[in-house]
Design an enzyme around this catalytic site. Structure first.
Site, PDB file in Angstrom:
ATOM      1  N   LYS A  89      40.670  42.114  22.452  1.00 53.39           N
ATOM      2  CA  LYS A  89      39.251  42.434  22.644  1.00 53.39           C
ATOM      3  C   LYS A  89      38.633  42.909  21.333  1.00 53.39           C
ATOM      4  CE  LYS A  89      39.542  44.245  27.402  1.00 53.39           C
ATOM      5  NZ  LYS A  89      38.658  43.283  28.068  1.00 53.39           N
ATOM      6  N   ARG A 145      44.306  39.984  37.210  1.00 50.00           N
ATOM      7  CA  ARG A 145      44.616  39.078  38.317  1.00 50.00           C
ATOM      8  C   ARG A 145      46.108  38.710  38.325  1.00 50.00           C
ATOM      9  NH1 ARG A 145      40.246  34.914  36.017  1.00 50.00           N
ATOM     10  NH2 ARG A 145      39.473  36.903  35.263  1.00 50.00           N
TER      11      ARG A 145
HETATM   12  N1  BES Z   1      39.548  44.966  32.251  1.00 46.47           N
HETATM   13  C1  BES Z   1      38.780  43.831  31.924  1.00 46.47           C
HETATM   14  C2  BES Z   1      37.433  43.772  32.631  1.00 46.47           C
HETATM   15  C3  BES Z   1      36.424  44.849  32.309  1.00 46.47           C
HETATM   16  C4  BES Z   1      35.367  44.600  31.460  1.00 46.47           C
HETATM   17  C5  BES Z   1      36.496  46.087  32.907  1.00 46.47           C
HETATM   18  C6  BES Z   1      34.438  45.563  31.193  1.00 46.47           C
HETATM   19  C7  BES Z   1      35.554  47.064  32.649  1.00 46.47           C
HETATM   20  C8  BES Z   1      34.519  46.808  31.790  1.00 46.47           C
HETATM   21  C9  BES Z   1      39.549  42.566  32.293  1.00 46.47           C
HETATM   22  O1  BES Z   1      40.929  42.647  32.202  1.00 46.47           O
HETATM   23  C10 BES Z   1      39.121  41.510  31.349  1.00 46.47           C
HETATM   24  O2  BES Z   1      39.385  41.640  30.190  1.00 46.47           O
HETATM   25  N2  BES Z   1      38.464  40.465  31.861  1.00 46.47           N
HETATM   26  C11 BES Z   1      38.014  39.396  31.054  1.00 46.47           C
HETATM   27  C12 BES Z   1      38.368  38.110  31.749  1.00 46.47           C
HETATM   28  C13 BES Z   1      38.112  36.884  30.919  1.00 46.47           C
HETATM   29  C14 BES Z   1      39.084  36.815  29.773  1.00 46.47           C
HETATM   30  C15 BES Z   1      38.254  35.669  31.810  1.00 46.47           C
HETATM   31  C16 BES Z   1      36.500  39.530  30.877  1.00 46.47           C
HETATM   32  O3  BES Z   1      35.829  39.868  31.846  1.00 46.47           O
HETATM   33  O4  BES Z   1      36.019  39.321  29.771  1.00 46.47           O
HETATM   34 MN    MN Z   2      41.619  42.229  30.240  1.00 45.55          MN
END
Ligand code: BES
Ligand code: MN
Ligand code: ZN
Length: 486
Positions: A265, A339
């Site tokens: 990230k 997931r």
């Molecule tokens: N933990 C994150 C989602 C999240 C984002 C939680 C902002 C709280 C605040 C999750 O694991 C994630 O990184 N999701 C990705 C999925 C994508 C790679 C398909 C996302 O939402 O960017």
């Molecule tokens: Mn994630």
């Protein structure tokens, strides 16, 4: 905070700080109305005025709080008013307050008592474990509150207060867990917290460590956790037993830190990722409340916990993971890890033959774009269950909003090389994530709650919130479970 219920009148019986909650469209009692210019307080929701009656009524300070129009008042209005009262009491450094409404509220007495208690207790919540040099003014805590009821209402209200206090303790537990830094709340530590909870409340708790996960084939949890020095855990908490009533499985995402893994990230998206175990925290909180309220149900809490890190041992984009169910997942983005760890927990839930599986996870950034921080996203395989959870959302003030799980969305996560792929593209990102989860629950009624927008408050949005973990899900789950136990 110690909260007692009394029948009586705030204006006649309070001493230090009397709080009177008033509607926009009904008059203040004469002895209060005479203390101010009529237009200075109109009872608008959120309005608050402090008066110094100088003997005209019993309390030395009188705080008027607006509830808004009487026919629009809900438990949430009462919860906010009570929290605002605590905030003002802290400001005034008054250790005890007495609170009552000018008129009967258009809610049943137990609901009023519960909302008062939740607002009072949550309004007092602070997370100061890592703050030093705080002044006594800053750490000042309101210790006692008396809630005034009408005659003959005290007993029901007191029952409601007891419920509300238990709920608030559950929310505080969830907030504490979320607010803990990632190094302090590792998967192993979450396991210890669960065991401590079990010890304290008489829950049956089992924690599987890495060796046991390997032996039993929890391929999803292991894959996500393999890049971290902090090994993953799977946690099972049980309240009651199969004969005690319907079996409800509560499933939580427990990513104690989500760096994104090798699909790392950007810094500004990572700085709150200690909160990626908000779903697990809600399950912990709800298990505590279920036990404290002795709900006549069999409630099984399941938490998949891991840390998602980039390292030489981390799982890679392109890897294929064999999950506990036997189903295979093509990993195209290591940041869509929730997931993957949840797939094992959801499959595991089937062994209980549950009447319902309710799962909570900070799953997608896309839900934050869709709903902001004012609603949790809901997806379901069973409309009756979705309706029950939505209803609990309205009553508890933790609102949910449903998104569809049509076949087209399931098709978007089919893989060429494996059974499923872990991303379906940016379009409909929250729904394809929900569809992915639904592949692991068999035919059991299933609700997925995406709390990515509601588990963390960048700034407090309501009087009973503070910056940080919100404890979202505990109030919702408690209301849902209570509804199921009637
Ligand atoms: N933990 C994150 C989602 C999240 C984002 C939680 C902002 C709280 C605040 C999750 O694991 C994630 O990184 N999701 C990705 C999925 C994508 C790679 C398909 C996302 O939402 O960017
Ligand atoms: Mn994630
Ligand atoms: Zn995550």
């Amino acid at each position: 905070m110690e909260i007692t219920v009394k029948s009586g009148n705030v204006l006649r019986e309070a001493s230090d700080l009397g709080v009177l909650a008033a509607f926009e469209d009904s008059a203040l009692p004469d002895e209060a109305a005479g203390l101010l210019e009529p237009d200075d307080f109109r009872g608008r929701a959120g309005q608050a005025v402090v008066l110094y009656p100088r003997g005209a009524v019993a309390p030395r300070r009188l705080l008027l709080i607006g509830l808004g129009q009487r026919d629009k008042v809900t438990a949430e209005s009462v919860r906010r008013a009570a929290a605002e009262a605590v905030r003002r009491a802290r400001e005034l450094q008054v250790a005890a307050l007495s609170i009552g409404a000018v008129d009967d509220l258009p809610l049943d007495d137990a609901a009023v008592g519960q909302a008062f208690a939740e607002g009072l207790a949550l309004g007092a919540y602070r997370y100061w474990k890592y703050r030093t040099g705080l002044t006594t003014e800053q750490t000042f805590a309101v210790e006692r509150a008396t809630v005034y009821s009408g005659d003959e209402r005290a007993a029901d209200m007191a029952a409601g207060v007891a419920t509300g206090q238990a709920v608030a303790r559950g929310v505080a537990l969830a907030r504490d867990l979320v607010n803990s830094p990632g190094y302090a709340m590792t998967p192993a530590r979450m396991g210890e917290e669960a065991l401590a909870l079990g010890e304290r409340l008489g829950l049956k708790v089992t924690v599987l460590d890495k060796a046991q996960l390997t032996e039993q084939g929890f391929g999803g949890i292991l894959a996500v956790g393999q890049g971290s020095a902090n090994d993953p855990r799977f946690i099972v908490m049980e309240h009651g037993a199969p004969g005690d009533g319907p079996t409800i499985c509560l499933v939580g995402k427990g990513l104690t830190f989500d760096s994104g893994g090798l699909s790392i990230k950007p810094a500004e998206a990572m700085d709150t990722m200690k909160s990626d175990m908000g779903g697990a925290a809600a399950v912990f909180g709800a298990m505590q409340v279920a036990a404290e309220l002795k709900l006549p149900l069999h409630v099984v809490g399941l938490v998949s916990s891991a840390e998602n890190m980039p390292s030489a041992t981390a799982y890679r984009p392109g890897d294929v993971v064999t999950t506990l169910s036997g189903k295979t997942i093509e990993v195209l983005n290591t940041d869509a890890e929730g997931r993957i760890i949840l797939s094992d927990a959801l499959h595991y839930a089937q062994r209980y033959e549950p009447a319902a599986i309710v799962e909570l996870s900070t799953l997608t950034g896309a839900i934050v774009i869709a709903l902001g921080s004012h609603a949790t996203g809901l997806m379901a395989t069973d409309q009756a269950l979705a309706d029950r959870v939505s209803q609990a959302g309205e009553i508890s003030g933790e609102r949910v909003w449903q998104l569809p799980l049509w076949q087209e969305y399931h098709d978007m996560i089919k893989s060429e090389i494996a059974d499923l792929k872990n991303i379906g593209g940016r379009a409909g990102g929250s729904i394809t994530a929900g569809a992915f989860l639904a592949a692991f629950v068999g035919d059991y009624p299933f609700v997925h709650l995406d709390i990515a927008g509601t588990a963390w408050a960048d700034r407090p949005a309501k009087p009973y919130e503070v910056q940080g973990g919100t404890g979202v899900g505990v109030r919702l789950l408690t209301e849902f479970l209570r509804g199921y136990s009637y």
